[in-house]
Enzyme design. Structure first.
Site, PDB file in Angstrom:
ATOM      1  N   LYS A 199       0.852  -1.184   0.000  1.00 38.63           N
ATOM      2  CA  LYS A 199       0.000   0.000   0.000  1.00 38.63           C
ATOM      3  C   LYS A 199       0.885   1.230   0.000  1.00 38.63           C
ATOM      4  O   LYS A 199       1.687   1.442   0.913  1.00 38.63           O
ATOM      5  CB  LYS A 199      -0.890  -0.011   1.234  1.00 38.63           C
ATOM      6  N   LYS A 252      -2.216  -1.561  -3.837  1.00 37.91           N
ATOM      7  CA  LYS A 252      -3.098  -0.396  -3.771  1.00 37.91           C
ATOM      8  C   LYS A 252      -2.291   0.873  -3.816  1.00 37.91           C
ATOM      9  O   LYS A 252      -1.294   0.960  -3.103  1.00 37.91           O
ATOM     10  CB  LYS A 252      -3.869  -0.471  -2.458  1.00 37.91           C
ATOM     11  N   TYR A 317     -15.183   1.043  -6.625  1.00 36.93           N
ATOM     12  CA  TYR A 317     -16.456   1.780  -6.470  1.00 36.93           C
ATOM     13  C   TYR A 317     -17.287   1.674  -7.745  1.00 36.93           C
ATOM     14  O   TYR A 317     -18.444   2.063  -7.752  1.00 36.93           O
ATOM     15  CB  TYR A 317     -16.165   3.250  -6.126  1.00 36.93           C
TER      16      TYR A 317
HETATM   17  C1  PBG Z   1      -7.271   2.737   5.485  1.00 32.38           C
HETATM   18  C2  PBG Z   1      -7.723   2.730   4.082  1.00 32.38           C
HETATM   19  C3  PBG Z   1      -7.608   3.777   3.158  1.00 32.38           C
HETATM   20  C4  PBG Z   1      -8.195   3.321   1.980  1.00 32.38           C
HETATM   21  C5  PBG Z   1      -8.656   2.040   2.219  1.00 32.38           C
HETATM   22  N1  PBG Z   1      -8.328   1.689   3.519  1.00 32.38           N
HETATM   23  C6  PBG Z   1      -7.143   5.158   3.274  1.00 32.38           C
HETATM   24  C7  PBG Z   1      -5.825   5.605   3.671  1.00 32.38           C
HETATM   25  O1  PBG Z   1      -4.851   4.874   3.759  1.00 32.38           O
HETATM   26  O2  PBG Z   1      -5.781   6.810   3.924  1.00 32.38           O
HETATM   27  C8  PBG Z   1      -8.272   4.126   0.715  1.00 32.38           C
HETATM   28  C9  PBG Z   1      -9.294   3.728  -0.228  1.00 32.38           C
HETATM   29  C10 PBG Z   1      -9.570   4.693  -1.317  1.00 32.38           C
HETATM   30  O3  PBG Z   1      -8.907   5.731  -1.510  1.00 32.38           O
HETATM   31  O4  PBG Z   1     -10.498   4.393  -2.051  1.00 32.38           O
HETATM   32  N2  PBG Z   1      -8.270   2.350   6.369  1.00 32.38           N
END
Ligand code: PBG
Length: 330
Positions: A199, A252, A317
């Protein structure tokens, strides 16, 4: 007739001439089963709050979220990932591991109403902490090891409330192993973990942070989320999560990281998921609203590119809209 040399030229266009022929040689297909839809649940009643930066996505209260689930199921989407927005946030994000928390309440209700719906939970703290970071703060930074035991507690309480799979997203070192141990010790050795293994610290999460009100109150997430410049480090994260017992590996964001998806697919035998994040969704929505791009074909092309890169699973989404389009084409 005597053949001239130029007649033997190789003609790839032969296989592109008609739709049926193109379908015959198509290498990648999107299927409704590829998609997981994110669902936002907010404390309170009678809520269908629109999220201005994410047109078509809502914060639902528990009493109305069935409206969204019914539409998803009608489109053929029976896998969701839940995100919660609690009534109150505090320094440790205690709502996230309370048996009466927003996610635990939602799970109990949804599992009763929709026993066949596959419900994944995002396991993290940023939506639940008053400082907006993904764990316990010590010396102005998230403290890894004190966050770990709370992550174990959170995952276990989700599963006790009915979650079918947990998805830790906080990028803490050792989180998968800790959660595996907590679940196994609680009698849930059959529940899989889909790890947000790779991530990145990305600007593409902006609209999501509006959706769950989780913008960090100080600093940023760069001390735990990955540097977008790195790919070898991504492979290290994947190897570690596999050793810790992850069942599915996620990359991600997706669109700006297709090379990462492809590398991860090459080095691992686990199913690979990607998260088509909020910013990727909102960019297309905004351009389409302005009439600058054809929404549906750009959407399908983006999703297809993720699958072609190697993603077996796409969290998006767009799940409902894409599934509806796939249905019409059949
Ligand atoms: C953290 C989390 C995030 C997303 C999913 N899980 C946000 C972050 O790290 O700030 C992002 C998902 C998205 O942008 O669609 N709980």
């Amino acid at each position: 007739m005597k053949l001239e040399k130029r007649d033997l030229v190789i003609r790839p266009r032969r296989l592109r001439r008609t739709d049926v022929l193109r379908r015959l040689v198509r290498e990648t297909h999107l299927h409704t089963d590829d998609f997981i839809a994110p669902v936002f649940i907010s404390a309170g009643e009678n809520k269908k709050n629109s999220i201005p930066s994410m047109p078509g996505v809502y914060q639902w209260s528990i009493d109305r979220v069935n409206e969204e689930i019914d539409e998803l199921l009608a489109a053929g989407i029976d896998k969701i990932i839940l995100f919660g927005i609690p009534a109150e946030k505090d320094s440790t994000g205690s709502d996230s591991y309370s048996s009466n928390g927003i996610i635990q309440q939602s799970l109990k209700k949804l599992k009763q109403e929709y026993p066949d719906l596959f419900i994944i939970t995002d396991v993290c703290f940023c939506e639940y902490t008053d400082h907006g970071h993904c764990g316990v703060i010590e010396n102005k930074d998230v403290h890894n090891d004190s966050t770990l035991s709370l992550l174990g507690q959170q995952a276990l309480s989700h599963v006790e409330a009915g979650a079918d799979m947990v998805a830790p997203s906080g990028m803490m070192d050792g989180m998968v192993g800790e959660i595996r141990f907590a679940l196994d010790s609680g009698g849930f050795d059959h529940i899989p973990i889909m790890s947000y293994a790779v991530k990145y610290g990305s600007a593409f999460y902006g609209p999501f942070r509006d959706a769950v009100e989780s913008t960090p109150q100080f600093g940023d997430r760069k001390s735990y989320q990955m540097d977008p410049a790195n790919i070898r480090e991504a492979l290290k994260e994947v190897e570690l999560d596999i050793l810790e017992g992850a069942d599915i590996i996620m990359v991600k964001p997706a669109l700006a990281y297709l090379d990462v998806i492809s590398h991860v697919k090459d080095i691992s035998n686990l199913p690979v998921a990607c998260y088509n994040v909020s910013g990727e969704y909102s960019m297309l929505k905004a351009a389409a609203e302005k009439g600058w791009i054809d929404h549906d074909s750009a959407m399908m092309e983006m999703l297809l590119s993720m699958k072609r890169a190697g993603a077996d699973i796409i969290i998006t989404y767009f799940a409902k809209e894409a599934a509806q389009l796939i249905k019409i084409k059949k």
